[in-house]
Design a protein around this motif. Structure first.
Motif, PDB file in Angstrom:
ATOM      1  N   GLU A 151     100.209 -34.895 -60.896  1.00 34.02           N
ATOM      2  CA  GLU A 151      98.830 -35.130 -60.449  1.00 34.02           C
ATOM      3  C   GLU A 151      98.565 -36.597 -60.100  1.00 34.02           C
ATOM      4  O   GLU A 151      97.497 -37.130 -60.388  1.00 34.02           O
ATOM      5  CB  GLU A 151      97.842 -34.624 -61.492  1.00 34.02           C
ATOM      6  N   ILE A 152      99.534 -37.239 -59.454  1.00 38.88           N
ATOM      7  CA  ILE A 152      99.358 -38.628 -59.011  1.00 38.88           C
ATOM      8  C   ILE A 152      98.464 -38.630 -57.775  1.00 38.88           C
ATOM      9  O   ILE A 152      98.725 -37.879 -56.820  1.00 38.88           O
ATOM     10  CB  ILE A 152     100.709 -39.265 -58.643  1.00 38.88           C
ATOM     11  N   PRO A 153      97.406 -39.457 -57.745  1.00 37.39           N
ATOM     12  CA  PRO A 153      96.621 -39.583 -56.517  1.00 37.39           C
ATOM     13  C   PRO A 153      97.545 -40.000 -55.364  1.00 37.39           C
ATOM     14  O   PRO A 153      98.254 -40.998 -55.459  1.00 37.39           O
ATOM     15  CB  PRO A 153      95.602 -40.672 -56.856  1.00 37.39           C
ATOM     16  N   SER A 154      97.548 -39.207 -54.313  1.00 41.16           N
ATOM     17  CA  SER A 154      98.489 -39.375 -53.211  1.00 41.16           C
ATOM     18  C   SER A 154      97.799 -39.141 -51.881  1.00 41.16           C
ATOM     19  O   SER A 154      96.614 -38.819 -51.829  1.00 41.16           O
ATOM     20  CB  SER A 154      99.640 -38.362 -53.356  1.00 41.16           C
ATOM     21  N   VAL A 155      98.570 -39.294 -50.818  1.00 36.77           N
ATOM     22  CA  VAL A 155      98.108 -39.016 -49.465  1.00 36.77           C
ATOM     23  C   VAL A 155      99.008 -37.930 -48.892  1.00 36.77           C
ATOM     24  O   VAL A 155     100.227 -37.973 -49.048  1.00 36.77           O
ATOM     25  CB  VAL A 155      98.178 -40.287 -48.586  1.00 36.77           C
ATOM     26  N   SER A 156      98.403 -36.974 -48.226  1.00 36.44           N
ATOM     27  CA  SER A 156      99.136 -35.887 -47.582  1.00 36.44           C
ATOM     28  C   SER A 156      98.674 -35.801 -46.132  1.00 36.44           C
ATOM     29  O   SER A 156      97.473 -35.724 -45.861  1.00 36.44           O
ATOM     30  CB  SER A 156      98.851 -34.569 -48.304  1.00 36.44           C
ATOM     31  N   CYS A 157      99.628 -35.843 -45.199  1.00 37.14           N
ATOM     32  CA  CYS A 157      99.295 -35.783 -43.775  1.00 37.14           C
ATOM     33  C   CYS A 157      99.697 -34.431 -43.218  1.00 37.14           C
ATOM     34  O   CYS A 157     100.872 -34.055 -43.270  1.00 37.14           O
ATOM     35  CB  CYS A 157     100.000 -36.904 -43.011  1.00 37.14           C
ATOM     36  N   MET A 177      90.794 -40.123 -43.378  1.00 39.58           N
ATOM     37  CA  MET A 177      91.821 -40.994 -43.913  1.00 39.58           C
ATOM     38  C   MET A 177      92.953 -41.067 -42.885  1.00 39.58           C
ATOM     39  O   MET A 177      93.319 -40.076 -42.287  1.00 39.58           O
ATOM     40  CB  MET A 177      92.310 -40.437 -45.252  1.00 39.58           C
ATOM     41  N   LYS A 178      93.497 -42.260 -42.706  1.00 38.13           N
ATOM     42  CA  LYS A 178      94.556 -42.476 -41.720  1.00 38.13           C
ATOM     43  C   LYS A 178      95.923 -42.471 -42.402  1.00 38.13           C
ATOM     44  O   LYS A 178      96.111 -43.074 -43.442  1.00 38.13           O
ATOM     45  CB  LYS A 178      94.325 -43.808 -41.009  1.00 38.13           C
ATOM     46  N   CYS A 179      96.877 -41.793 -41.788  1.00 40.90           N
ATOM     47  CA  CYS A 179      98.244 -41.745 -42.287  1.00 40.90           C
ATOM     48  C   CYS A 179      98.944 -43.073 -41.947  1.00 40.90           C
ATOM     49  O   CYS A 179      98.938 -43.501 -40.792  1.00 40.90           O
ATOM     50  CB  CYS A 179      99.000 -40.580 -41.663  1.00 40.90           C
ATOM     51  N   HIS A 180      99.535 -43.703 -42.951  1.00 40.97           N
ATOM     52  CA  HIS A 180     100.241 -44.968 -42.722  1.00 40.97           C
ATOM     53  C   HIS A 180     101.562 -44.755 -41.991  1.00 40.97           C
ATOM     54  O   HIS A 180     102.142 -45.710 -41.475  1.00 40.97           O
ATOM     55  CB  HIS A 180     100.508 -45.684 -44.046  1.00 40.97           C
ATOM     56  N   TRP A 181     102.056 -43.526 -41.944  1.00 39.88           N
ATOM     57  CA  TRP A 181     103.350 -43.263 -41.313  1.00 39.88           C
ATOM     58  C   TRP A 181     103.222 -42.925 -39.846  1.00 39.88           C
ATOM     59  O   TRP A 181     103.921 -43.490 -39.011  1.00 39.88           O
ATOM     60  CB  TRP A 181     104.072 -42.135 -42.058  1.00 39.88           C
ATOM     61  N   GLY A 211     100.025 -42.529 -38.185  1.00 37.86           N
ATOM     62  CA  GLY A 211      98.776 -43.003 -37.599  1.00 37.86           C
ATOM     63  C   GLY A 211      97.727 -41.924 -37.398  1.00 37.86           C
ATOM     64  O   GLY A 211      96.637 -42.197 -36.901  1.00 37.86           O
ATOM     65  N   SER A 212      98.022 -40.704 -37.766  1.00 38.91           N
ATOM     66  CA  SER A 212      97.087 -39.592 -37.607  1.00 38.91           C
ATOM     67  C   SER A 212      95.832 -39.812 -38.452  1.00 38.91           C
ATOM     68  O   SER A 212      95.874 -40.404 -39.525  1.00 38.91           O
ATOM     69  CB  SER A 212      97.762 -38.287 -38.041  1.00 38.91           C
ATOM     70  N   ASP A 213      94.723 -39.306 -37.952  1.00 38.84           N
ATOM     71  CA  ASP A 213      93.471 -39.333 -38.710  1.00 38.84           C
ATOM     72  C   ASP A 213      93.314 -38.085 -39.586  1.00 38.84           C
ATOM     73  O   ASP A 213      92.252 -37.859 -40.156  1.00 38.84           O
ATOM     74  CB  ASP A 213      92.278 -39.436 -37.758  1.00 38.84           C
ATOM     75  N   HIS A 214      94.355 -37.272 -39.683  1.00 39.26           N
ATOM     76  CA  HIS A 214      94.279 -36.026 -40.437  1.00 39.26           C
ATOM     77  C   HIS A 214      94.934 -36.098 -41.813  1.00 39.26           C
ATOM     78  O   HIS A 214      95.270 -35.066 -42.388  1.00 39.26           O
ATOM     79  CB  HIS A 214      94.895 -34.878 -39.621  1.00 39.26           C
ATOM     80  N   ALA A 215      95.109 -37.280 -42.330  1.00 38.27           N
ATOM     81  CA  ALA A 215      95.635 -37.418 -43.690  1.00 38.27           C
ATOM     82  C   ALA A 215      94.494 -37.167 -44.661  1.00 38.27           C
ATOM     83  O   ALA A 215      93.322 -37.411 -44.349  1.00 38.27           O
ATOM     84  CB  ALA A 215      96.228 -38.803 -43.892  1.00 38.27           C
ATOM     85  N   GLN A 216      94.837 -36.692 -45.832  1.00 36.19           N
ATOM     86  CA  GLN A 216      93.807 -36.433 -46.833  1.00 36.19           C
ATOM     87  C   GLN A 216      94.318 -36.756 -48.230  1.00 36.19           C
ATOM     88  O   GLN A 216      95.522 -36.809 -48.462  1.00 36.19           O
ATOM     89  CB  GLN A 216      93.345 -34.988 -46.768  1.00 36.19           C
ATOM     90  N   GLU A 217      93.390 -36.969 -49.126  1.00 36.09           N
ATOM     91  CA  GLU A 217      93.752 -37.234 -50.516  1.00 36.09           C
ATOM     92  C   GLU A 217      94.329 -35.970 -51.135  1.00 36.09           C
ATOM     93  O   GLU A 217      93.902 -34.863 -50.821  1.00 36.09           O
ATOM     94  CB  GLU A 217      92.523 -37.685 -51.306  1.00 36.09           C
ATOM     95  N   ALA A 218      95.315 -36.176 -52.006  1.00 33.22           N
ATOM     96  CA  ALA A 218      95.965 -35.054 -52.679  1.00 33.22           C
ATOM     97  C   ALA A 218      96.411 -35.517 -54.057  1.00 33.22           C
ATOM     98  O   ALA A 218      96.312 -36.701 -54.391  1.00 33.22           O
ATOM     99  CB  ALA A 218      97.157 -34.576 -51.856  1.00 33.22           C
ATOM    100  N   ARG A 219      96.882 -34.613 -54.856  1.00 36.62           N
ATOM    101  CA  ARG A 219      97.480 -34.933 -56.165  1.00 36.62           C
ATOM    102  C   ARG A 219      98.875 -34.332 -56.159  1.00 36.62           C
ATOM    103  O   ARG A 219      99.032 -33.125 -55.963  1.00 36.62           O
ATOM    104  CB  ARG A 219      96.644 -34.354 -57.298  1.00 36.62           C
TER     105      ARG A 219
END
Length: 90
Positions: free
Chosen positions: A33-39, A1-5, A7-15
Motif C-alpha cells: 500500500e505504498i502511495p504510487s503513480v499508475s499510468c 496527474m502527469k506521468c513522469h515517464w 508525459g500522459s495526463d492520465h496518470a493517477q494515484e494508486a497504492r
C-alpha cells in the motif's frame, strides 16, 4: 496527474507493493500500500522520488530487526524512530 515517464495526463494515484533492501543489507522487506503513480497509457507504476526518500529515511531511523514483512506503508511510517532525522544523508 502527469506521468513522469510518458508525459500522459492520465496518470493517477494508486497504492502498490514494493520491495526494499534494508540499509544493513541483511534482508529485503515487502511494503504494501505504498502511495504510487499508475499510468493507464504507458502502464508504468512507480513511486515518486519524495516517497522513496521517505521510505529510505524511515528504514535508516528505525530498529529494522523488529520489522515484520510484509508491512504496510502506514505501519512502517508509524514505527518509532531511534533518531529524529537521517544524519547520514548528504
Amino acid at each position: 496527474m502527469k506521468c513522469h515517464w510518458c508525459g500522459s495526463d492520465h496518470a493517477q494515484e494508486a497504492r502498490r507493493t514494493g520491495y526494499w533492501e534494508l540499509p544493513d543489507g541483511s534482508r529485503a522487506v515487502e511494503i504494501k500500500e505504498i502511495p504510487s503513480v499508475s499510468c493507464r497509457d504507458c502502464g508504468i507504476e512507480y513511486q515518486e522520488d519524495t516517497m522513496i526518500e521517505k521510505i529510505e529515511d524511515q528504514l535508516m531511523l528505525i530498529d529494522t530487526k523488529k520489522l515484520s514483512s510484509p508491512v504496510t506503508y502506514d505501519d512502517l511510517m508509524a514505527v518509532p524512530r531511534l533518531l529524529k532525522k537521517n544524519y547520514f544523508k548528504l
